[in-house]
Design an enzyme around this catalytic site. Sequence first.
Site, PDB file in Angstrom:
ATOM      1  N   GLY A 109       6.504   3.785  -0.195  1.00 41.01           N
ATOM      2  CA  GLY A 109       5.410   2.944   0.274  1.00 41.01           C
ATOM      3  C   GLY A 109       5.962   1.750   1.018  1.00 41.01           C
ATOM      4  N   MET A 110       5.441   1.512   2.187  1.00 41.25           N
ATOM      5  CA  MET A 110       5.797   0.301   2.917  1.00 41.25           C
ATOM      6  C   MET A 110       4.538  -0.199   3.602  1.00 41.25           C
ATOM      7  SD  MET A 110       8.858  -0.387   5.568  1.00 41.25           S
ATOM      8  CE  MET A 110       9.378  -2.056   5.909  1.00 41.25           C
ATOM      9  N   SER A 152      -2.425  -3.484  -1.983  1.00 35.41           N
ATOM     10  CA  SER A 152      -3.675  -4.227  -1.787  1.00 35.41           C
ATOM     11  C   SER A 152      -3.440  -5.700  -1.442  1.00 35.41           C
ATOM     12  CB  SER A 152      -4.539  -4.120  -3.043  1.00 35.41           C
ATOM     13  OG  SER A 152      -3.824  -4.653  -4.137  1.00 35.41           O
ATOM     14  N   CYS A 179      -0.753  -6.688   0.271  1.00 39.24           N
ATOM     15  CA  CYS A 179       0.390  -6.610   1.174  1.00 39.24           C
ATOM     16  C   CYS A 179       0.008  -6.853   2.630  1.00 39.24           C
ATOM     17  CB  CYS A 179       0.980  -5.213   1.024  1.00 39.24           C
ATOM     18  SG  CYS A 179       2.261  -4.882   2.181  1.00 39.24           S
ATOM     19  N   GLY A 201      -1.576   1.056  -2.834  1.00 34.31           N
ATOM     20  CA  GLY A 201      -2.733   1.611  -2.130  1.00 34.31           C
ATOM     21  C   GLY A 201      -3.593   2.537  -2.965  1.00 34.31           C
ATOM     22  N   GLY A 221      -0.403  -1.566  -8.858  1.00 33.36           N
ATOM     23  CA  GLY A 221      -0.439  -2.991  -9.157  1.00 33.36           C
ATOM     24  C   GLY A 221      -1.864  -3.421  -9.425  1.00 33.36           C
ATOM     25  N   GLY A 223       0.967 -10.860  -4.485  1.00 27.17           N
ATOM     26  CA  GLY A 223       2.090 -10.105  -3.958  1.00 27.17           C
ATOM     27  C   GLY A 223       3.380 -10.814  -4.302  1.00 27.17           C
ATOM     28  N   ARG A 270      13.428  -9.420  -2.960  1.00 27.17           N
ATOM     29  CA  ARG A 270      13.156  -8.088  -2.449  1.00 27.17           C
ATOM     30  C   ARG A 270      13.110  -8.073  -0.916  1.00 27.17           C
ATOM     31  NH1 ARG A 270       7.646  -5.078  -2.289  1.00 27.17           N
ATOM     32  NH2 ARG A 270       8.462  -3.115  -2.985  1.00 27.17           N
ATOM     33  N   GLY A 328     -19.262  10.616   1.884  1.00 29.39           N
ATOM     34  CA  GLY A 328     -18.647  10.814   0.563  1.00 29.39           C
ATOM     35  C   GLY A 328     -18.795   9.593  -0.341  1.00 29.39           C
TER      36      GLY A 328
HETATM   37  P1  IMP Z   1      -1.394  -2.035  -5.156  1.00 32.50           P
HETATM   38  O1  IMP Z   1      -1.314  -1.059  -6.284  1.00 32.50           O
HETATM   39  O2  IMP Z   1      -2.124  -1.486  -3.978  1.00 32.50           O
HETATM   40  O3  IMP Z   1      -1.919  -3.351  -5.564  1.00 32.50           O
HETATM   41  O4  IMP Z   1       0.111  -2.233  -4.628  1.00 32.50           O
HETATM   42  C1  IMP Z   1       1.171  -2.618  -5.467  1.00 32.50           C
HETATM   43  C2  IMP Z   1       2.485  -2.504  -4.714  1.00 32.50           C
HETATM   44  O5  IMP Z   1       2.526  -3.394  -3.603  1.00 32.50           O
HETATM   45  C3  IMP Z   1       3.722  -2.868  -5.502  1.00 32.50           C
HETATM   46  O6  IMP Z   1       4.154  -1.869  -6.371  1.00 32.50           O
HETATM   47  C4  IMP Z   1       4.747  -3.157  -4.402  1.00 32.50           C
HETATM   48  O7  IMP Z   1       5.346  -2.003  -3.893  1.00 32.50           O
HETATM   49  C5  IMP Z   1       3.893  -3.717  -3.309  1.00 32.50           C
HETATM   50  N1  IMP Z   1       3.999  -5.185  -3.226  1.00 32.50           N
HETATM   51  C6  IMP Z   1       4.079  -6.095  -4.198  1.00 32.50           C
HETATM   52  N2  IMP Z   1       4.096  -7.348  -3.713  1.00 32.50           N
HETATM   53  C7  IMP Z   1       4.035  -7.229  -2.384  1.00 32.50           C
HETATM   54  C8  IMP Z   1       4.012  -8.163  -1.312  1.00 32.50           C
HETATM   55  O8  IMP Z   1       3.994  -9.384  -1.486  1.00 32.50           O
HETATM   56  N3  IMP Z   1       3.980  -7.649  -0.046  1.00 32.50           N
HETATM   57  C9  IMP Z   1       3.958  -6.316   0.180  1.00 32.50           C
HETATM   58  N4  IMP Z   1       3.932  -5.403  -0.788  1.00 32.50           N
HETATM   59  C10 IMP Z   1       3.975  -5.857  -2.054  1.00 32.50           C
END
Ligand code: IMP
Length: 507
Positions: A316-317, A321, A323, A358, A379, A405, A419, A491
């Site tokens: 994932g890059m 949510s 990010c 995501g 997250g 984040g 990181r 949907g």
């Molecule tokens: P979520 O589940 O969509 O909220 O995404 C969580 C993931 O976002 C984490 O496991 C990280 O890989 C990533 N992440 C965490 N902090 C940041 C940030 O500040 N910027 C970009 N990605 C982040």
Amino acid sequence: MTNSFNTKEIIDGLSGEDIFSTSIGLTYKDFLVLPGFINFNPSDVELETNLTKNIKIKRPFVSSPMDTVTEAAMAIALALQGGIGVVHYNNTIDEQVSIVKKVKRYENGFISDPVVLSPEHTIHDLDKIKEKYGFSGIPITEDGTQNTKLIGIVTNRDVDFEKDRSIPLSQVMTKKLITGYVGMTLKEANNILKTSKKGKIPIIDAEGKLVSLVSRSDLKKRREFPDSSKDEQKRLRVGAAVSTLVEGRDRVAALYEAGVDVIVIDSAQGNSIYQIEMIQFLKTNFPGLDVIAGNVVTKAQCKNLIEAGADGLRVGMGPGSICITQETMAVGRAQATAVYKTASFASKYKIPIMADGGITSIGDMANALAIGASTCMMGSMFAGTDEAPGDYFYENGVRLKKYRGMASVEAMKAGGDKRYYSESQRILVAQGVSGAVAAKGGVQNLIPYLSQGLKHSFQDMGYKNINELHESLYSQQLRFEKRSEAAQAQGSVYGLYSYNKPAMRGE
Ligand code: IMP
């Protein structure tokens, strides 16, 4: 007369390869899995999966190493329910190690992290704890921590009639103690609770230090956790994140000592010489310790990290949510495409993929698994639960918890920038935001809900486990369909004046 069908005639939809060979990156919302044949019940579905090449867990849920998501309470709750938590490293080495130790020491029914006071604390301090946590049987140790000898216990009954609340606890605490010893079974501890008629029994070690507490009120609500993620010594499993910086090497040494099960090398762009050297360092110095490397989104990135010795890859890059990496850096990949591409490559080397970021629903999880992921790292899904670090607060009457984040300015200032290669830079370029999510209740309710939902989804797809699903993905039997914007709108719920969204915990 029965009809005979040509098998080609009934092939419908697109294979994974078809759908992800388009030039446009796809997210979980951009496609659906076509239904299969049902000849089993959801209860026949097994969600067991590979976290790494060598570690299996019963449910594919992993919590993100973020300082508003994973500390001891989250990691314990997830491991009890068959997932695993990855402890963040926005803290000192000692703090991270102590979180890992709490998870490894945890025993169902024993409170391994009790609230402790010192003899110098006052009745007023006890009142405050009662107000905050709602309980009052507090063990007293020499210095008010678990590092020194247990010398008393103070309960409501000791202080009920005391008018002067500034009196130190040394004057009111019960010094004649009934204790249990470390290593005793829960059954033995419960027997002491019953025969002594005490509300709480402190468990001490050979030096008289407080190790844990057993409480009468917990006795009734105790549950069994047959799916829990455990190591060979029957201790709960836990992961920990480290950076690729030199500091990360010292962390690993300390975490290894503490019994950590898996190290996650935490980097937003994992295809770097620093990460390769880190993997090699880990593999040379801690050969038995599994390493999840990342983050990656392309096959070429995977190749380098697999070659270096990674036991799992985190993918994932930019989809998270919180990010803003893609916005700030213009580098990344749409998450479903990233998962499919990396998984189709890594599966040839039996390296499991963790789909990271995501994921907002059971459907997103099912899609991630259907396109090759073995686990889902989340997250926002776990933020806002009782087990997430931080206190609840209210905004406009809504109960919230902070979620941020690790590359938000706020978290970076607190040390989370390791990181993002920005340790020595003075100007902080944020790749994440800081915000809040609504309170969700306990992970203990959320995980069974997510598991049950996934089992239904597997039933609809027609597969009983993740292995079968992946086999059918790669043999092109599993069929997909792309969703137009109109299909996505159809949907979702539409045409209603108002409606209630179901809570993520089942009814
Ligand atoms: P979520 O589940 O969509 O909220 O995404 C969580 C993931 O976002 C984490 O496991 C990280 O890989 C990533 N992440 C965490 N902090 C940041 C940030 O500040 N910027 C970009 N990605 C982040």
